[in-house]
Design a protein around this motif. Structure first.
Motif, short mmCIF file in Angstrom:
data_model
loop_
_atom_site.label_atom_id
_atom_site.label_comp_id
_atom_site.label_asym_id
_atom_site.label_seq_id
_atom_site.Cartn_x
_atom_site.Cartn_y
_atom_site.Cartn_z
N LYS A 164 0.67 -1.17 -0.02
CA LYS A 164 0.12 -0.12 -0.05
C LYS A 164 0.84 1.31 -0.02
N SER A 224 1.45 4.22 -2.86
CA SER A 224 1.05 5.48 -2.71
C SER A 224 2.22 6.61 -3.25
N LYS A 266 -6.45 7.36 0.60
CA LYS A 266 -6.82 6.44 -0.12
C LYS A 266 -7.33 5.30 0.86
N TYR A 267 -6.47 5.06 1.94
CA TYR A 267 -6.36 3.88 2.86
C TYR A 267 -7.15 4.22 4.31
N LYS A 277 -1.34 10.80 -0.10
CA LYS A 277 -2.03 9.73 -1.06
C LYS A 277 -2.35 8.58 -0.11
N TYR A 278 -1.60 8.31 0.58
CA TYR A 278 -1.85 7.04 1.54
C TYR A 278 -3.02 7.05 2.52
N MET A 305 3.44 10.79 -0.41
CA MET A 305 3.20 9.55 -0.10
C MET A 305 2.09 9.43 1.11
#
Length: 401
Positions: free
Chosen positions: A4, A8, A379-380, A375-376, A372
């Motif tokens: 993951k 990212s 998204k998660y 985005k991480y 990173m």
């Protein structure tokens, strides 16, 4: 978890940085061949080989900065180390520094030259981002929220001016202005800060005008009107005149890679500050456009990352690093083309130089790291993008720190 995180990373940003570094290596080889042999009597690939070594170190520093979470840099212990190291490196120059081009700005260790002010640029960005991120709930409190970082900034710039290195001090000042402007301060507070800056700086500049506006420095402004004038062309206007010739000779398509005439001893140190003039002469508008577009992408992408980041520290880091790359790029390109006086600022990722390249490795690695995390978390862990930060209410507004 590992997959993951890898997914990212902002690979478009990484690719842009890699392309610039590779392109810069090629142009350093092309632009330094004649000058290396004529002036230094070294092998023609001397600077090319040294830059390859710097790029290997660049890769290590970049990867470490991109992997280690950026959030550890806002810890108090890390801030103390950054502040003390910056001050000690700058103070040490007055006793152990090596004088180059009239400025005591370098440490000379054997054949290795190290310019601490390059790393101080990044240190100032990290420090200001960390301090103002922590002060979000009272950032408009002048004595408590605004002034302490400004005092540190003033000391840093003053020590660099004493070297003297007005170009680097100005760059650090512009970068700090960008971070402060984006820190969340009200326009009223920023206006008050500007007024105090004028009250302090104007008398200092007036008192030292004979030192600051020396004949040599004033000549850099005077040559802008016509560097080919008889009184300038062989003196203060020599660099700029030959830069104009290189840019004009390249035209649209350029003379071809490796076929520059100005690099054959006419344009001094063509592999450093004037590398863009050689790019223009050999590759024309296409080579120049390639570099400018990639630099612009990195800067704009960094600003976008800063705007998307919900963490004030990460946001200010991204904006500060992007501003630094953008400001240095503008100063170099504007100097080479005669828009502003020459300052000796290298072109990011392109010009030869170890200190500048390693600083950019750390800075760009941190920028990729912030990207990173943005985005991480988006998204998660969308529910933690804000809730993992401590909410503080001030004047009806909620700040997350």
């Amino acid at each position: 978890m590992g997959k993951k995180i890898l997914k990212s990373y902002d690979y478009s940003l990484i690719i842009a940085i890699i392309l610039l570094c590779i392109f810069g290596l090629v142009m350093i080889y092309s632009s330094s061949i004649a000058w290396t042999v004529q002036k230094y009597h070294y092998p023609s690939d001397y600077f090319y080989q040294k830059q390859k070594t710097w790029l290997l170190l660049f890769t290590v520093v970049f990867v470490v900065a991109a992997i280690v979470p950026y959030k550890i840099m806002k810890f108090t212990q890390v801030m103390v180390v950054i502040v003390l190291t910056s001050l000690l490196l700058l103070l040490g120059l007055f006793w152990f520094g090596d004088v180059t081009n009239g400025a005591r700005s370098w440490y000379l260790i054997g054949s290795f030259k190290f310019q601490p002010s390059e790393f101080v640029k990044l240190a100032v960005i990290i420090y200001l981002a960390a301090v103002y991120a922590k002060k979000q709930s009272y950032i408009n409190h002048f004595n408590k929220g605004v002034m302490p970082p400004i005092i540190f900034l003033f000391i840093i710039c003053f020590l660099i001016i004493l070297q003297p290195d007005y170009g680097t001090a100005s760059i650090i000042g512009f970068i700090a202005c960008m971070v402060i402007f984006c820190s969340g301060m009200s326009f009223k507070t920023i206006g008050k800060l500007l007024l105090i800056a004028l009250i302090v700086l104007v008398p200092l500049v007036f008192a030292a005008k004979g030192y600051i506006f020396s004949e040599k420095r004033l000549a850099r402004f005077q040559v802008l009107e016509n560097p080919f004038a008889e009184e300038y062309v062989q003196k203060a206007g020599y660099h700029l005149a030959n830069s104009y010739i290189a840019i004009g000779s390249g035209g649209v398509n350029g003379l071809g890679l490796g076929k520059s005439i100005q690099k054959l001893g006419y344009l001094p140190e063509a592999h450093t500050d004037f590398i863009m003039a050689v790019i223009a002469e050999e590759l024309g508008i296409w080579g120049v456009g390639f570099v400018i577009l990639l630099l612009a992408y990195i800067v704009l992408r960094g600003i976008y990352i800063g705007l998307q980041c919900k963490d004030p520290f990460g946001s200010l880091l991204a904006i500060g690093i992007s501003s630094m790359i953008g400001i240095q790029s503008f100063i170099n390109l504007a100097g080479v083309s005669g828009v502003i006086p020459l300052t000796g600022v290298p072109l990011p990722f392109i010009s030869y130089g170890g200190s500048s390249l390693l600083m950019l490795a750390a800075a760009s690695g941190i920028l990729v790291n912030v990207s990173m995390f943005v985005k991480y978390e988006k998204k998660y862990k969308p529910e933690q993008a804000v809730t993992d930060k401590k909410p503080v209410t001030k004047d009806g507004k909620v700040f997350y720190i």
